[in-house]
Motif scaffolding. Structure first.
Motif, short mmCIF file in Angstrom:
data_model
loop_
_atom_site.label_atom_id
_atom_site.label_comp_id
_atom_site.label_asym_id
_atom_site.label_seq_id
_atom_site.Cartn_x
_atom_site.Cartn_y
_atom_site.Cartn_z
N SER A 107 0.81 -1.22 0.00
CA SER A 107 0.00 0.00 0.00
C SER A 107 0.84 1.26 0.00
O SER A 107 0.36 2.34 -0.35
CB SER A 107 -0.92 -0.01 1.22
N ARG A 108 2.11 1.17 0.37
CA ARG A 108 3.00 2.31 0.39
C ARG A 108 3.72 2.50 -0.95
O ARG A 108 4.49 3.45 -1.11
CB ARG A 108 4.04 2.16 1.50
N GLY A 109 3.52 1.56 -1.84
CA GLY A 109 4.21 1.60 -3.13
C GLY A 109 5.53 0.90 -3.13
O GLY A 109 6.24 0.91 -4.15
N ASP A 110 5.92 0.27 -2.00
CA ASP A 110 7.16 -0.51 -1.97
C ASP A 110 6.97 -1.80 -2.75
O ASP A 110 5.89 -2.39 -2.77
CB ASP A 110 7.57 -0.83 -0.54
N VAL A 111 8.05 -2.25 -3.38
CA VAL A 111 8.01 -3.42 -4.25
C VAL A 111 8.79 -4.57 -3.63
O VAL A 111 9.96 -4.40 -3.25
CB VAL A 111 8.58 -3.08 -5.65
N PHE A 112 8.14 -5.72 -3.52
CA PHE A 112 8.76 -6.93 -2.99
C PHE A 112 9.12 -7.84 -4.14
O PHE A 112 8.28 -8.13 -5.01
CB PHE A 112 7.82 -7.65 -2.03
N VAL A 113 10.35 -8.32 -4.15
CA VAL A 113 10.85 -9.19 -5.22
C VAL A 113 11.26 -10.52 -4.61
O VAL A 113 12.01 -10.57 -3.63
CB VAL A 113 12.05 -8.53 -5.94
N PHE A 114 10.76 -11.60 -5.18
CA PHE A 114 11.07 -12.96 -4.75
C PHE A 114 12.01 -13.55 -5.79
O PHE A 114 11.65 -13.70 -6.96
CB PHE A 114 9.77 -13.77 -4.68
N HIS A 115 13.23 -13.86 -5.38
CA HIS A 115 14.22 -14.38 -6.34
C HIS A 115 14.92 -15.60 -5.77
O HIS A 115 14.80 -15.93 -4.59
CB HIS A 115 15.21 -13.29 -6.74
N ARG A 116 15.68 -16.29 -6.61
CA ARG A 116 16.24 -17.60 -6.26
C ARG A 116 17.71 -17.56 -5.89
O ARG A 116 18.36 -18.60 -5.80
CB ARG A 116 15.99 -18.59 -7.41
N ILE A 161 -0.59 -12.89 -13.94
CA ILE A 161 -1.77 -12.06 -14.17
C ILE A 161 -2.09 -11.27 -12.92
O ILE A 161 -2.01 -11.78 -11.80
CB ILE A 161 -2.97 -12.94 -14.60
N ARG A 162 -2.44 -9.99 -13.11
CA ARG A 162 -2.90 -9.13 -12.03
C ARG A 162 -3.95 -8.17 -12.59
O ARG A 162 -3.93 -7.83 -13.78
CB ARG A 162 -1.74 -8.33 -11.41
N ILE A 163 -4.85 -7.72 -11.73
CA ILE A 163 -5.89 -6.76 -12.10
C ILE A 163 -5.55 -5.43 -11.45
O ILE A 163 -5.36 -5.35 -10.24
CB ILE A 163 -7.28 -7.23 -11.64
N GLY A 164 -5.47 -4.37 -12.24
CA GLY A 164 -5.19 -3.05 -11.70
C GLY A 164 -6.43 -2.40 -11.10
O GLY A 164 -7.56 -2.84 -11.33
N ALA A 188 3.26 -7.06 -10.91
CA ALA A 188 2.44 -6.43 -9.88
C ALA A 188 2.07 -5.05 -10.38
O ALA A 188 2.81 -4.43 -11.15
CB ALA A 188 3.18 -6.35 -8.55
N VAL A 189 0.92 -4.54 -9.92
CA VAL A 189 0.43 -3.22 -10.32
C VAL A 189 0.18 -2.42 -9.05
O VAL A 189 -0.57 -2.85 -8.17
CB VAL A 189 -0.86 -3.32 -11.15
N SER A 190 0.78 -1.24 -8.96
CA SER A 190 0.61 -0.41 -7.77
C SER A 190 -0.74 0.31 -7.81
O SER A 190 -1.42 0.35 -8.84
CB SER A 190 1.73 0.62 -7.67
N ALA A 191 -1.11 0.92 -6.68
CA ALA A 191 -2.36 1.65 -6.59
C ALA A 191 -2.42 2.80 -7.58
O ALA A 191 -3.49 3.17 -8.07
CB ALA A 191 -2.57 2.17 -5.17
N GLU A 192 -1.28 3.37 -7.91
CA GLU A 192 -1.25 4.50 -8.84
C GLU A 192 -1.00 4.07 -10.28
O GLU A 192 -0.87 4.91 -11.17
CB GLU A 192 -0.19 5.51 -8.41
N GLY A 193 -0.95 2.77 -10.52
CA GLY A 193 -0.88 2.28 -11.89
C GLY A 193 0.49 1.94 -12.42
O GLY A 193 0.62 1.58 -13.60
#
Length: 321
Positions: free
Chosen positions: A48-57, A243-246, A298-303
């Motif tokens: 919700s803050r616009g921070d991006v979480f990345v899952f990597h190997r 797939i994600r819905i904005g 992923a799609v943020s709240a602001e697009g």
């Protein structure tokens, strides 16, 4: 079949039909420490803050390595970046995961991930504290308590959640907000409501369930309780991985191409909710705005749209000009 949900789906899409969407890559995002590169990026989420979480190997292992025999990855597999600046804000998860896959951040900023070697689903707070988990570590199954290589999670505003399960099974599983099994649907096949690698799952504002049915080269749409509504298949959609819905109601999809046979197509797609193509962004490659294999998004709240590239070992940000 009740035709009302299908009619509502069509009517709700009329406002978005015929739009054109333009997204441009943000060069230089994110900012990693000098000389550092991510591992294979399998999952991406935004809070919700616009921070991006990345899952990597993490650090690549030799080809053919059995994750279960190799043991947990010692790198911190979950990295959080500031969505605007790209600055690295936190990392956690070292020694916890065998084979990272999907990641989703819910409305409470809880981070949900799937591990396809442990056959489990995990829920963490945003700082990495384990809250809950489902599945039995290292044990496969197709019942209410087990998964077989689950790929993705989508969480509804009320806390109920759906798991696409996945590589070994061909089903979607629904749980209540308190984590209890509610229902499952799907089996391996090509017909309506059947799957061949349900690889991504997403929910729209009305609770409809969208599934990236990867090996069937299509997207499927269901009611919240699993009633089939529609399937979308076309050359423009290609092979959907994520797939994600904005919040704009549009459907964002990663087309990963057809590895390992064909490695010349990888795109970010934007669809309206009839499945009509509004934008096709990027192509195969390793330059800015290109993808080696666009895996998740992923799609943020602001697009803003964030795309994880599993073979390119990176995440890119796209914004409207």
């Amino acid at each position: 079949m009740n035709l009302l949900p299908r009619l509502l789906l069509v009517l709700s899409c009329l406002a978005s039909s015929g739009l054109a969407v333009e997204l441009k890559v943000v060069p230089g995002w994110p900012v990693l420490p000098e000389g550092e590169i991510l591992g294979q990026v399998s999952g991406v989420g935004v809070d919700s803050r616009g921070d991006v979480f990345v899952f990597h190997r993490g650090t690549p292992r030799p080809p053919g390595t059995d994750p279960a025999k190799a043991g947990p990855i010692q790198d911190a597999d979950i990295v959080r970046f500031d969505g605007r600046t790209g600055k690295l804000a936190a990392r956690w998860g070292a020694g916890r995961f065998l084979y990272p896959h999907g990641l989703f951040v819910d409305s409470r900023d809880h981070v949900w991930v799937t591990d396809i070697a442990y056959h489990q689903v995990f829920e963490f707070d945003r700082d990495g504290r384990l809250l809950r988990q489902w599945g039995e570590a290292g044990t496969v199954g197709a019942d209410a308590a087990h998964f077989n290589m689950p790929t993705d999670v989508a969480v509804a505003p009320d806390g109920a959640f759906y798991v696409s399960d996945g590589y070994g099974n061909s089903r979607v599983v629904q749980f209540s907000a308190d984590g209890k099994f509610l229902r499952q649907w799907g089996r391996r096949g090509t017909g309506p409501g059947e799957f061949n690698t349900p690889h991504g799952v997403a929910l729209d504002a009305e609770g409809r369930v969208y599934v990236a049915d990867r090996e069937n080269d299509r997207l499927q749409v269901f009611t919240p309780d699993g009633e089939f509504l529609a399937q979308w298949r076309s050359p423009a959609i290609g092979r959907p991985f994520g797939i994600r819905i904005g919040r704009d109601g549009l459907v964002y999809v990663t087309d990963g191409g057809e590895p390992p046979k064909i490695m010349n197509r990888s795109k970010l797609l934007v669809l309206d909710r009839t499945g009509a193509l509004l934008a096709s962004i990027g192509r195969f490659g390793n330059q800015d705005g290109q993808f080696m294999l666009a895996h998740d998004l992923a799609v943020s709240a602001e697009g803003a749209v964030f795309v994880g590239d599993i073979l390119g070992r990176r995440v890119q940000q796209f914004r409207r000009p």
